[in-house]
Design a protein around this motif. Structure first.
Motif, PDB file in Angstrom:
ATOM      1  N   SER A   1     -29.488 -23.582  42.375  1.00 16.55           N
ATOM      2  CA  SER A   1     -30.326 -22.344  42.805  1.00 16.55           C
ATOM      3  C   SER A   1     -29.437 -21.073  42.662  1.00 16.55           C
ATOM      4  CB  SER A   1     -30.891 -22.727  44.065  1.00 16.55           C
ATOM      5  OG  SER A   1     -29.880 -22.513  45.014  1.00 16.55           O
TER       6      SER A   1
ATOM      7  N   GLU B   1     -30.299 -16.447  43.072  1.00 17.55           N
ATOM      8  CA  GLU B   1     -31.285 -15.430  43.217  1.00 17.55           C
ATOM      9  C   GLU B   1     -30.779 -14.241  42.868  1.00 17.55           C
ATOM     10  OE1 GLU B   1     -30.481 -14.208  47.956  1.00 17.55           O
ATOM     11  OE2 GLU B   1     -31.650 -16.253  47.405  1.00 17.55           O
TER      12      GLU B   1
ATOM     13  N   ARG C   1     -35.279 -11.680  37.116  1.00 24.24           N
ATOM     14  CA  ARG C   1     -35.908 -13.006  36.861  1.00 24.24           C
ATOM     15  C   ARG C   1     -35.389 -13.798  36.058  1.00 24.24           C
ATOM     16  NH1 ARG C   1     -39.611 -15.627  34.091  1.00 24.24           N
ATOM     17  NH2 ARG C   1     -41.084 -17.097  35.115  1.00 24.24           N
ATOM     18  N   ASP C   2     -35.064 -12.883  34.746  1.00 25.35           N
ATOM     19  CA  ASP C   2     -34.332 -13.627  33.509  1.00 25.35           C
ATOM     20  C   ASP C   2     -33.032 -14.094  33.582  1.00 25.35           C
ATOM     21  OD1 ASP C   2     -36.695 -13.187  32.137  1.00 25.35           O
ATOM     22  OD2 ASP C   2     -36.145 -11.193  31.208  1.00 25.35           O
TER      23      ASP C   2
ATOM     24  N   LEU D   1     -33.116 -17.194  36.057  1.00 30.41           N
ATOM     25  CA  LEU D   1     -33.600 -18.169  35.355  1.00 30.41           C
ATOM     26  C   LEU D   1     -32.490 -18.774  34.554  1.00 30.41           C
ATOM     27  CD1 LEU D   1     -35.884 -20.199  34.470  1.00 30.41           C
ATOM     28  CD2 LEU D   1     -36.705 -18.377  33.038  1.00 30.41           C
TER      29      LEU D   1
ATOM     30  N   THR E   1     -29.805 -20.470  36.345  1.00 34.06           N
ATOM     31  CA  THR E   1     -29.947 -21.970  36.683  1.00 34.06           C
ATOM     32  C   THR E   1     -30.279 -23.052  35.673  1.00 34.06           C
ATOM     33  OG1 THR E   1     -31.273 -20.937  38.429  1.00 34.06           O
ATOM     34  CG2 THR E   1     -31.593 -23.120  38.177  1.00 34.06           C
ATOM     35  N   ALA E   2     -30.910 -22.556  34.674  1.00 33.22           N
ATOM     36  CA  ALA E   2     -31.011 -23.325  33.319  1.00 33.22           C
ATOM     37  C   ALA E   2     -29.809 -23.584  32.771  1.00 33.22           C
ATOM     38  CB  ALA E   2     -31.846 -22.723  32.421  1.00 33.22           C
TER      39      ALA E   2
ATOM     40  N   LEU F   1     -38.019 -27.438  36.773  1.00 35.79           N
ATOM     41  CA  LEU F   1     -37.292 -25.788  37.355  1.00 35.79           C
ATOM     42  C   LEU F   1     -38.407 -25.164  37.887  1.00 35.79           C
ATOM     43  CD1 LEU F   1     -34.947 -24.105  37.126  1.00 35.79           C
ATOM     44  CD2 LEU F   1     -35.760 -23.284  35.022  1.00 35.79           C
ATOM     45  N   ARG F   2     -37.994 -24.586  39.187  1.00 40.34           N
ATOM     46  CA  ARG F   2     -39.119 -23.569  39.786  1.00 40.34           C
ATOM     47  C   ARG F   2     -38.612 -22.309  39.815  1.00 40.34           C
ATOM     48  NH1 ARG F   2     -38.672 -24.803  45.078  1.00 40.34           N
ATOM     49  NH2 ARG F   2     -40.459 -23.631  45.660  1.00 40.34           N
ATOM     50  N   VAL F   3     -39.350 -21.208  39.612  1.00 41.71           N
ATOM     51  CA  VAL F   3     -38.965 -19.952  39.668  1.00 41.71           C
ATOM     52  C   VAL F   3     -40.198 -19.273  40.574  1.00 41.71           C
ATOM     53  CG1 VAL F   3     -38.413 -17.749  38.212  1.00 41.71           C
ATOM     54  CG2 VAL F   3     -38.151 -20.154  37.375  1.00 41.71           C
TER      55      VAL F   3
ATOM     56  N   HIS G   1     -35.900 -12.407  42.948  1.00 44.84           N
ATOM     57  CA  HIS G   1     -36.216 -13.473  42.140  1.00 44.84           C
ATOM     58  C   HIS G   1     -35.489 -14.695  42.692  1.00 44.84           C
ATOM     59  CE1 HIS G   1     -39.268 -11.230  39.751  1.00 44.84           C
ATOM     60  NE2 HIS G   1     -38.219 -10.391  39.742  1.00 44.84           N
TER      61      HIS G   1
ATOM     62  N   ALA H   1     -34.542 -19.393  41.371  1.00 46.65           N
ATOM     63  CA  ALA H   1     -34.764 -20.158  40.553  1.00 46.65           C
ATOM     64  C   ALA H   1     -34.008 -21.407  41.061  1.00 46.65           C
ATOM     65  CB  ALA H   1     -34.376 -19.768  39.248  1.00 46.65           C
TER      66      ALA H   1
END
Length: 222
Positions: free
Chosen positions: A28, A30, A34-35, A38, A41-42, A71-73, A90, A92
């Motif tokens: 996780s 934060e 957002r990008d 994400l 995390t990915a 994956l949760r965002v 944000h 993820a």
């Protein structure tokens, strides 16, 4: 002279070291972008799952199976100290599960990944192989019946009776006489343990798992 009816509960426990360890961890991040969260995390998920894929060798790999959640965002606007809403933060997150058959390899891998940024180890659930669990459960059931016979024999001899004959045997609460069922049978207890590294190399200690069996039995003594 009518037979004396004796009803008893037989029980027995066996202990065996854990043979499998099911690891649960989360990735996780934060932040305001957002990008970025994400992507971080990915990227971490890809790195960890690539390692698990290598450990999941069909021949002699220490990982017998593994999986990764979707994956949760999401975003939220926290409250500031002055009661005003702040900018969006944000988040993820993705969960990863892995079942290890080699507990030394599990300890080594957790000791490494628990120190990685963005990784939280939720814990390890210990278990036995299915074949071992069935074997121990069968042995515990046999010993529980022997325990019931021994109890009934002691009760009978205490009354001056010499012959004890089995009338009924069942799992707890199934003798059909309306008696209290007592504790339900719990053939396997497996506890989860925290896997907190504390900033140091992590050494996991496998649980001693308990196979506990109870039976109810009725005997006629004379």
């Amino acid at each position: 002279m009518a037979d004396t009816i004796i009803t008893v509960q037989g029980e027995y426990e066996l202990r065996h070291p854990a043979e499998r360890g099911a690891l649960r961890l989360r990735v996780s991040y934060e932040g305001p972008s957002r990008d970025e969260v994400l992507a971080l995390t990915a990227q971490r998920q890809l790195s960890l799952t690539s390692e698990l894929r290598e450990l999941h060798s069909p021949q002699a790999g220490p990982v017998t199976q593994w999986s990764s959640d979707q994956l949760r965002v999401w975003g939220e606007r926290p409250w500031g100290p002055d009661g005003q809403r702040l900018d969006v933060v944000h988040h993820a997150e993705v969960g990863i599960d892995a079942l290890f058959s080699d507990l030394a390899a599990l300890s080594d891998w957790v000791g490494v990944v628990s120190l990685l940024d963005g990784v939280t180890v939720d814990g390890v659930t210990w278990s036995l192989t299915e074949a071992r669990r069935q074997s121990l459960t069968q042995e515990a059931r046999r010993r529980a019946v022997e325990n019931a016979v021994a109890k009934a024999t002691v009760y009978a001899t205490s009354l001056g009776l010499t012959t004890v004959k089995p009338v009924a045997l069942s799992d707890p609460g199934m003798l059909g006489d309306g008696s209290a069922p007592g504790q339900p049978p719990q053939p396997l207890f497996a506890r989860s343990v925290s896997a907190d590294s504390g900033g140091a190399t992590l050494a996991l200690k496998p649980e001693q798992l308990t196979i506990a069996v109870q039976v109810h039995a009725r005997f006629a003594a004379s």
